[in-house]
Design an enzyme around this catalytic site. Structure first.
Site, PDB file in Angstrom:
ATOM      1  N   ARG A 275       0.840  -1.186   0.000  1.00 47.55           N
ATOM      2  CA  ARG A 275       0.000   0.000   0.000  1.00 47.55           C
ATOM      3  C   ARG A 275       0.877   1.238   0.000  1.00 47.55           C
ATOM      4  O   ARG A 275       1.952   1.272   0.608  1.00 47.55           O
ATOM      5  CB  ARG A 275      -0.943   0.003   1.208  1.00 47.55           C
ATOM      6  N   GLU A 304      -4.232   8.074  -4.699  1.00 41.61           N
ATOM      7  CA  GLU A 304      -4.476   7.475  -6.017  1.00 41.61           C
ATOM      8  C   GLU A 304      -5.774   8.002  -6.594  1.00 41.61           C
ATOM      9  O   GLU A 304      -6.774   8.100  -5.879  1.00 41.61           O
ATOM     10  CB  GLU A 304      -4.511   5.948  -5.900  1.00 41.61           C
ATOM     11  N   HIS A 323      -1.464   1.040 -10.168  1.00 41.82           N
ATOM     12  CA  HIS A 323      -2.100   0.057  -9.279  1.00 41.82           C
ATOM     13  C   HIS A 323      -2.733  -1.083 -10.086  1.00 41.82           C
ATOM     14  O   HIS A 323      -3.884  -1.464  -9.860  1.00 41.82           O
ATOM     15  CB  HIS A 323      -3.142   0.731  -8.383  1.00 41.82           C
TER      16      HIS A 323
END
Length: 362
Positions: A275, A304, A323
């Site tokens: 993360r 993000e 991601h």
């Protein structure tokens, strides 16, 4: 709560149970879930679900609109289930709503490996999370994440960022600079869970040695040293690469920061597939400028999408991935197989693996 928790008041085999598919899923995979037990009713109405734009697109096409009648049908479907496959609308808000509106709901299986963040964001109370167990798809993504992590290590060792820059500039350097061998290099993995152990397996196959961190610092076969996170600066002091696989929690926030970077040798490679909040991005940029971090391969970020003004976008020794490293064409099948196995356990009253901790949300 342990990674495996008792099945939440599960029905016994042969007793009625209703499962609702709340996210896009191929029809043949829905049939595989139906095949688990004839007593299970699986509700699946594809016209209420947004079409997938690519394999394992759990959110579906954002342009899809149900309309008032479709919206009513969708919520009637999810609110009639004992078990949900996916969060409604694949969102924290959808999870919060179904928990509040569906008193019979006992178990929700999340598509993500790190669903704890969405559960926390939902604001659902601890008491409700004791009633409604949430399981994740942890482990399903271990291999693609591990392959991405090893790619990042190799990129750093083989100077692919510099090679790409030279190619872009059509520059043939007069002096050929040696690269580093994977064999004999050492990687530290922050988080020796399923993703970390799969990364270790692939790294060792290339000849790297591996150390890492785990909450319980017990020996693991094939790992040179296992330590708690507090010893991470000590571990990285003799590492060629650091791979983060840790989830985002209050305990991991900013864990890889100035103290860890200061302990690194010059040119250390950083890969983040855990993360984004685990890495202090300001400290990372300082370490990149100082040369302490020679290359960073980042799939996750504190915010993000990564803001357009982030210096990480344009840094010559940083690879930015949106991601997506966990994605693979096989993901839907693997998650459906995991859910079917869990459903069998649920029906048999056995423990469910990979439950979200209602206190720490991992």
């Amino acid at each position: 709560m342990s990674p495996e928790s008792p099945s939440p008041a599960a029905s016994r085999a042969g007793e009625p149970l209703t499962v609702a598919i709340a996210v896009p899923l191929e029809a043949e995979l829905v049939e595989a879930i139906r095949a688990v037990d004839p007593a299970v009713t699986v509700l699946y109405e594809p016209d209420l679900l947004p079409p997938e734009r690519f394999p394992a697109d759990h959110v579906g096409d954002p342009a899809f609109v149900r309309g008032p009648e479709g919206e009513e049908r969708y919520w009637k479907l999810v609110n009639s289930a004992d078990v949900l496959y996916g969060f409604p609308n694949e969102s924290a808000a959808g999870f919060a709503r179904v928990v509040a509106e569906n008193p019979r709901l006992r178990w929700v299986h999340a598509m993500a490996a790190g669903a704890g963040a969405a559960v926390k964001a939902s604001g659902v109370s601890r008491a409700e999370l004791e009633r409604v167990t949430v399981t994740t798809s942890a482990g399903v993504h271990a291999l693609p994440l591990a392959e991405f992590a090893v790619m990042g290590i190799l990129n750093g060792l083989k100077r692919t960022a510099e090679l790409a820059a030279d190619q872009q500039a059509k520059h043939w350097p007069e002096l050929r600079i040696p690269t580093r061998l994977a064999a004999g290099s050492h990687v530290v993995i922050a988080g020796l869970g399923e993703i970390g152990l799969e990364t270790a397996r692939l790294a060792r196959a290339l000849g790297l040695t591996v150390s890492g961190t785990k909450r319980n610092a017990e020996p693991i076969e094939g790992i040179d040293e296992v330590a708690t996170a507090g010893r991470l600066p000590e571990l990285v002091s003799h590492a060629d690469a650091l791979v983060n696989t840790l989830p985002g929690t209050a305990y991991t926030d900013g864990l890889i920061g100035r103290e860890v970077f200061a302990a690194m040798r010059p040119g250390t490679i950083l890969v983040n597939v855990g993360r984004g909040t685990v890495v202090d991005e300001a400290a990372l940029l300082e370490a990149l400028e100082a040369g302490t971090v020679g290359y960073a391969c980042l799939d996750v970020f504190a915010v993000e999408p990564l803001p357009a003004d982030s210096p990480l976008w344009a840094h010559p020794r940083v690879l930015v991935s949106p991601h997506t490293s966990a994605l693979s064409a096989a993901e839907n099948r693997l998650i459906a197989e995991r859910f079917a196995s869990n459903l069998r356990s649920f029906l048999d009253g056995a423990a469910l693996p990979h439950t979200v901790d209602p206190v720490h949300f991992y």
